[in-house]
Each structure stands twice: as C-alpha cells, then as structure tokens.
Write a protein that holds these residues in place. Sequence first.
Motif, short mmCIF file in Angstrom:
data_model
loop_
_atom_site.label_atom_id
_atom_site.label_comp_id
_atom_site.label_asym_id
_atom_site.label_seq_id
_atom_site.Cartn_x
_atom_site.Cartn_y
_atom_site.Cartn_z
N PRO A 133 -46.59 24.39 -34.84
CA PRO A 133 -47.48 24.61 -33.69
C PRO A 133 -46.71 25.17 -32.50
N ALA A 134 -47.42 25.40 -31.42
CA ALA A 134 -46.77 25.96 -30.23
C ALA A 134 -45.67 25.05 -29.73
N VAL A 135 -45.91 23.74 -29.73
CA VAL A 135 -44.92 22.77 -29.26
C VAL A 135 -44.84 21.63 -30.26
N GLN A 136 -43.62 21.27 -30.62
CA GLN A 136 -43.38 20.09 -31.43
C GLN A 136 -42.62 19.08 -30.58
N ARG A 137 -43.13 17.85 -30.54
CA ARG A 137 -42.51 16.81 -29.72
C ARG A 137 -41.99 15.68 -30.59
N GLN A 138 -40.90 15.09 -30.13
CA GLN A 138 -40.30 13.96 -30.83
C GLN A 138 -39.79 12.99 -29.77
N GLY A 139 -40.32 11.79 -29.79
CA GLY A 139 -39.93 10.82 -28.78
C GLY A 139 -40.38 11.22 -27.39
N GLY A 140 -41.49 11.94 -27.29
CA GLY A 140 -41.99 12.36 -25.98
C GLY A 140 -41.33 13.60 -25.43
N LYS A 141 -40.32 14.13 -26.12
CA LYS A 141 -39.61 15.33 -25.66
C LYS A 141 -39.91 16.50 -26.58
N VAL A 142 -39.78 17.69 -26.04
CA VAL A 142 -40.01 18.90 -26.82
C VAL A 142 -38.83 19.10 -27.77
N SER A 143 -39.13 19.13 -29.07
CA SER A 143 -38.07 19.29 -30.08
C SER A 143 -38.02 20.71 -30.64
N ALA A 144 -39.15 21.42 -30.64
CA ALA A 144 -39.17 22.79 -31.18
C ALA A 144 -40.38 23.51 -30.59
N ILE A 145 -40.29 24.84 -30.56
CA ILE A 145 -41.39 25.66 -30.06
C ILE A 145 -41.61 26.81 -31.03
N ASN A 146 -42.83 27.33 -31.01
CA ASN A 146 -43.19 28.50 -31.81
C ASN A 146 -43.56 29.61 -30.85
N LEU A 147 -42.73 30.65 -30.78
CA LEU A 147 -42.95 31.75 -29.84
C LEU A 147 -44.12 32.64 -30.26
N GLY A 148 -44.57 32.54 -31.51
CA GLY A 148 -45.64 33.41 -31.98
C GLY A 148 -47.03 32.86 -31.75
N VAL A 149 -47.15 31.64 -31.25
CA VAL A 149 -48.46 31.04 -31.00
C VAL A 149 -48.80 31.19 -29.52
N GLY A 150 -49.93 31.76 -29.23
CA GLY A 150 -50.35 31.93 -27.85
C GLY A 150 -49.86 33.24 -27.26
N ARG A 151 -50.44 33.57 -26.12
CA ARG A 151 -50.09 34.81 -25.43
C ARG A 151 -49.63 34.46 -24.02
N TYR A 152 -48.57 35.13 -23.56
CA TYR A 152 -47.97 34.84 -22.27
C TYR A 152 -47.87 36.12 -21.44
N ASP A 153 -47.87 35.91 -20.14
CA ASP A 153 -47.74 37.04 -19.21
C ASP A 153 -46.53 36.77 -18.32
N VAL A 154 -46.10 37.80 -17.61
CA VAL A 154 -44.88 37.69 -16.82
C VAL A 154 -45.10 38.33 -15.46
N ARG A 155 -44.49 37.74 -14.47
CA ARG A 155 -44.41 38.34 -13.14
C ARG A 155 -43.01 38.10 -12.61
N VAL A 156 -42.60 38.94 -11.68
CA VAL A 156 -41.24 38.87 -11.15
C VAL A 156 -41.28 38.15 -9.81
N LYS A 157 -40.46 37.14 -9.70
CA LYS A 157 -40.31 36.40 -8.46
C LYS A 157 -39.05 36.87 -7.76
N VAL A 158 -39.19 37.33 -6.52
CA VAL A 158 -38.06 37.83 -5.74
C VAL A 158 -37.68 36.77 -4.73
N GLY A 159 -36.42 36.42 -4.70
CA GLY A 159 -35.95 35.41 -3.76
C GLY A 159 -34.45 35.30 -3.78
N PRO A 160 -33.91 34.43 -2.96
CA PRO A 160 -32.45 34.27 -2.90
C PRO A 160 -31.92 33.62 -4.16
N SER A 161 -30.63 33.76 -4.38
CA SER A 161 -29.99 33.15 -5.53
C SER A 161 -29.84 31.65 -5.31
N PHE A 162 -29.45 30.95 -6.39
CA PHE A 162 -29.26 29.50 -6.30
C PHE A 162 -28.17 29.17 -5.30
#
Length: 770
Positions: free
Chosen positions: A483-512
């Motif tokens: 699946p998109a997210v696999q959890r173990q003990g309440g934490k994310v153990s694995a992800i599937n990058l092929g499930v779902g669709r994502y979009d991107v935007r660029v955030k401009v700001g100072p460095s860390f």
Amino acid sequence: MARDYLIEAKEAYADAKEAVREQHDRIREDFRFSNPSAPEQWDDWARKTRTGRPMHTLDRTNQYIQHVVNKNRERKTSAEIMPADSKADVEVAKRIKGIIRHIEYTSRADIAWDTAADHQARGGLGWVRVTPKIVNPDMNEQEILIQRVTDPTSCLLDANSTEPDGSDSMQGFAETVFTKKAFERSYPKAKLLSFDTEGWYSEDSVRICEYFKVVEKKSNRLTVSMPDGQTLTVGEDEYWDLAAKIGFQPQLVDQFVANNRTVKWCKLSGAEILEETEYPSQWIGLIPVIGHEIWIEGKRYLCGLVRRLMDGQRLHNYEMSALTEALMVQPKAPFMVSGRAVDGREDEWQRLNSGNPAYLTYNDMDDNGQPVSAPIRLSPPNFPVAYANSANMAVLEMEAAVGMPKAALGIQSNAISGRAKLADKDAGDTATFHFSDNMRVAKEHTYRIVLDMLPRVYSGRRQAKILGEDDQQSSVQIDDEGPAVQRQGGKVSAINLGVGRYDVRVKVGPSFTTIREELGVKLQELGKGNPVLAAALMPMMMKLNDLPEADKIARVAIAMLPPEVQKAYHEEDTAEMPAAAKSQIDQQGQQITQMAQAMDQAAKVIQDLQSQVDTKNTEVQAEAKAAMAEIKAAQADLKAQSDNIKSQERELADAKRIAVLELQLAQSGEKEDESQGSAESSSHQPMSITVPSNDEAIRALDEVVRQAQQTMVSALEQNTQALAQMQNMIAQKIDGAKPESVEKVRDKAGKMIGARITQADGAVREVTIQ
C-alpha cells in the motif's frame, strides 16, 4: 528503420537549430563581451581605428551579473510535495521531499543551478538536465541526477515549444563533444562521424547528440465501481483481467480516452544510433532557465543583463581611453628657465621627466658674475573634464538600463537615512526579480520531472536515502507492491511511490543556516531589558553560534541556571545535568519505573486470568457440545417412544373394536341359549349370571384409553420442557456466559435421564428427562 529514425532526428534538429540561430549568436556575443578573464568589448572596427592608441577595457558588467547570481544563491529553495488525490498520503509526501533533497545533495545540484543562473544573467538562457544513472549494475539500481549544462547553445527544444520551462516540448537535443580517442574507447565499433559540424568544431573532436522524442498513444480508459465501493480507473485489458479475477464484470461508471506519454531517448552520431532506451518520465529532461523574454511576430527573443549593459560599457571604455589619451599628449607642468641657469646641467634637468629628484640645481651667476634669475614653474595643463564627465554618465546609463543603483551593489549613495538606503537596495532587487522567479519556474518543472521518475527509477524493494532540512540523513524502505504506507509499531516502515498522485511547488526562503542565525538575533532581542530571560536563553544562543567551544560555554551557562530551567534544557538528555536537578529527575524516573513494573505485574495477572477463563470456556464448550449430542440422542429416544405410543394407541383402538364385536357375539349367543333352555328351565335350578351391557363396556374401555393417552402426553410435555431448559443453558454457555458446572445424571443402565447444573453463585438446579 534505424536509418529512417536518424534522418528524422537530423531534420528535427535542423528545424530547431534554425529557430534559435540568431538567439545563439547573441548569447555567444554576450558571453564574449562579459568574459571575466578576457572581455572582448571593442569591436573589430574600433580596434583598427585605434591602433597604437589607448584602448581600456574597464569591465563593469560582471558586478551586476554577480549581484543577480549571488542573490539567487542566497534564495534557497526546496520542493514542497503535496498529495493530489485520495490515494496519496501525507507521510509519503514528506518522505518524497527528503528523497528529492538527497538527490540534490548527491548530484550537487547547487552547481547546476548556479551555472544556469550565471548563463541566465549573462545571455538570457541557461539549462539544467535530469538524468538517471545506474549505481548498481548487478541489481539494475538507478539514481536520479540533476546536472549542469556548461554550454547554453548545446541544448535545443523543438521550435513549437513556447512554455518558459519547456514542459510542452515534444523533441529535445543535447550535444556533446568527444575527442576522437574518447569516442573510440566508448564506441569502438562505431563510425567516426559527427552529428553536426556547424559551430564550434575541431579536427580532433567528434560531436554526438542525445535525442529526446515524446511519443503519445491514445487508449480507452474505464472507470469502474467495485463491490466494496472503491472506484478504479483501468484500461480495457485490465478491465477484462479484473472481471476474470473477481468472477463478474464490474459496474462501468465512466469511459474516456487517455493520452499516454512516453519519451524515447537515443544517442546519435552522424552515421548511426549509438544507444537507445526509454527515458523514465513523460517529460523531456532538459529544462531551460530564461532571463528577459519577449515575443515579436511569433519569434522569441531572450536576453540577460549584458545585452542591456553593452552600449553603456562601450561608452565608458571609450571615454576613459580618450581621457588617458588626452593626458598622455599633455606635458607635465614645464619650467621657465634661462639657458645660462642650466648650462652644464642639462642631463640633470632632463631626468626630471623620468624620475622624482629631491632637488634641482641651477647656475645663479653667469660667467661675468652677473646674477641669473631662478627657474620659474608654470601652471599644469588643464584636466580634460569632459571625458571624465562622459565616463560617469556612461556608468549612470548602465545603472539605469538594468535598474540597479549604486546602493544595490553596496556602493555609497546619496541616501542618508537607513530607510532611504533600504529603498535603493529594494529597488535593485525588484528590477531583477524576474530572474529569480524564472529560476523558480525552472526548478518547479525539474522537481516535477524528478517526482515523475521516482516510481520508475526506485522500483522493487530497496532503501532510499532521505536528507532532512537540518542535513540529518536517514532512509526509508521502498516497496512497489504494498500500500501507499506500511506502518510497524506506529511508525512508517515502508512506502509505495506508485500509489497515489502528488504535486510539487517550490518554496523560496533562507537556508537552514540563515534561519539559525536569525533565531540567534531574535533571542538576543528578547533578552534585552530582561536579565533573567537573557540568562535563561544564553545556553541556546551559544548552541546556535559556530564559535569554538560553544558547547562547553553552553554547559557552563546551564550549570549556573536554577534547577527548573536546567530541567527544561535536559528533558531529553540528562547526561550533563547538575546533581540537584538530576537527583530530582532520577527520583521521578524511579517512580515511573516502579509504576511500570506494577503495571507489568498487573498485566501478567490479567493475562493469567484471561488464560484461565479461556481454558474454562473451552472446557464448558466441550461439555456443552457433548451434552448437545446426548440431547439429540434423547430426542431420538423420545421420538421412538412417541412412535411406540402411537402404535399402542392403534393397538388399543383395534382391541376396542374386537371387544365390541365379541360383546355382540356374546349377546347373540345368549339369545340362542335362552331359546334352547326355556324347556329345561322347569327341571333345572336357575344360574345367576350378570353380564354388563354393551354401553357400559364401551365406556370403560374408552376411559382406559383416555387415561393412557393423558399419561403419555404429560410425559412428552415434561421431556420437551427439560430439553428446552438444557438447550437454553448450553446456548448461554456457548455465548460466553459465566462458567457453570454441568453434571450428567444417568440411570443404572447408563442412559442419561437428566442433568445437575451448578451455577457460578453456587446455586444448584436439576433437569430431568422423563
């Protein structure tokens, strides 16, 4: 087929090349003009006419270019990933953001962006490319790289592309020059023939070209509704495979025609196809970074800062060269002197122009002893102010051309107040903001390409590196079958990058780092006027600084704080806490440990009780099943008894009919006997015989039958009630009622005649089967 494809690629390349020929010529001229190491700012005609005369090249273009480029370096950007449909997950989006940041780090994307920004500011066009690279040939594992393009004229998109980021391009080209030896090592069986011989070329080099071509294929897509309410979009073949899998055809909700895009990539020489494969994205991995853009009569014109600075820079060079020339032809301030005063001292006075003597001697008396007047220095020649003013005007024209006053470059201006100085600086940043904004557009499309490549490149089960905003590295498991997210003990153990669709935007700001420095300044401002708060914030401010021994200074500052403040600093790490604060926290820790132990013991007791209950329930259920079996056997016995009673009823009815017939026969016999014995009655003593009447016999027989039937019916009702009680009791046992003891009661022959039930509260009740 390969030959036709090569011809097609060359024809498309020729069309794209012709569309940008003039633009590339201007870019090359701009680059040569602003070359920091050897600027070519005098044209051929000026060099010919000024042979032997001063020709200064006092370059001022690079200060404006570097201002724009360095501002871009300060404006750190990051990819913000957002879920775009119901199947996407926020946790996956966070991991994708970290993966992209790690890709930028490993591929040194900063170099690519800085190079593109420099080309954008100089010639109006820079490039960045995204390429997959095999890092583990045995497992065919690949990584994504963001690479720089050193020559902005080596990349082309098709002539019909109009988007500033090239996202609408259907064809793309990237040229590379190999030495002949390098080409032979890479392609030993290939023919030495350049793809294109136009432009920069040397006899010892071979030019090859990467060709990207978008292939669009239309297909029918079906939106179906599954039995669980889920909606899926599948192709026609997938639809029939799904129908065969689930055993029926899913309900069709919608149908539409989809346009599937793939990109074919190949590397070409002038004679053949050297390599070919499928590029793992739906977009071409060549991203332009443009400067000024304008379209005139359907033709695009691009330029950077240099094109707008050229005339002012040339005027400045000319005026400064003319000023130097005017000064060269003017002598130094001359002396008026008598010939007798320097007679015999001519060499000493001639050296005045080539040296800087401390004094000069002259003859104050002539041969006759008459005094000679002393040499008199005349006024120096006039300074050519007109040339200097023209040179300054040229500088002002350059500033106006790009909208960057002196203050924008950090040069002292006429502004006095701080507000006025900030206004001048902001004016320069605003005038060149379109450079950074076009860079943002290019980065956004670059991240979109990387996002589209991730499921194709990071396939199978593998580890993907993640880089946080604080430069801390971690990893995540990629599983393209889960699946998109696999959890173990309440934490994310694995992800599937092929499930779902994502979009991107660029955030401009100072460095860390910049954020950390700004936080330090803010903390200092908070501490002003509040010594207690300033002392409490001092360790934090020391940790934010990069000073030597900053950690030790912070520990000393913490040791001087009250225990409650020390506790706030050491909530997560108590290794360096003072004794008083640490003792208090240790006591609390011991209490927590004791409570945890008590809870563990209680959990064990609960577990033991639960185990006992489960065991008892199992035993009760087993006994209940056995009792049910015996009840069924008893029911069979009752049925047999019922059948027997019915048989007896039939026998009684038959006996009744027989008795009636016998009575009738007896009555007819009595009549005959009475007729025969009437004659003998006088001679014999009469016998007294009482025979019941027919009605009385029948009534007596009916009473016997009725009593027997009532007895059997009563016995059946009692047995039925007993069985119902036992069934209810067993049902309660099975449904999870409180445990009870069930003891079966049997007769001497071993037949079950009832049950004795002991309830949980000690009450005893008995059930008897008749």
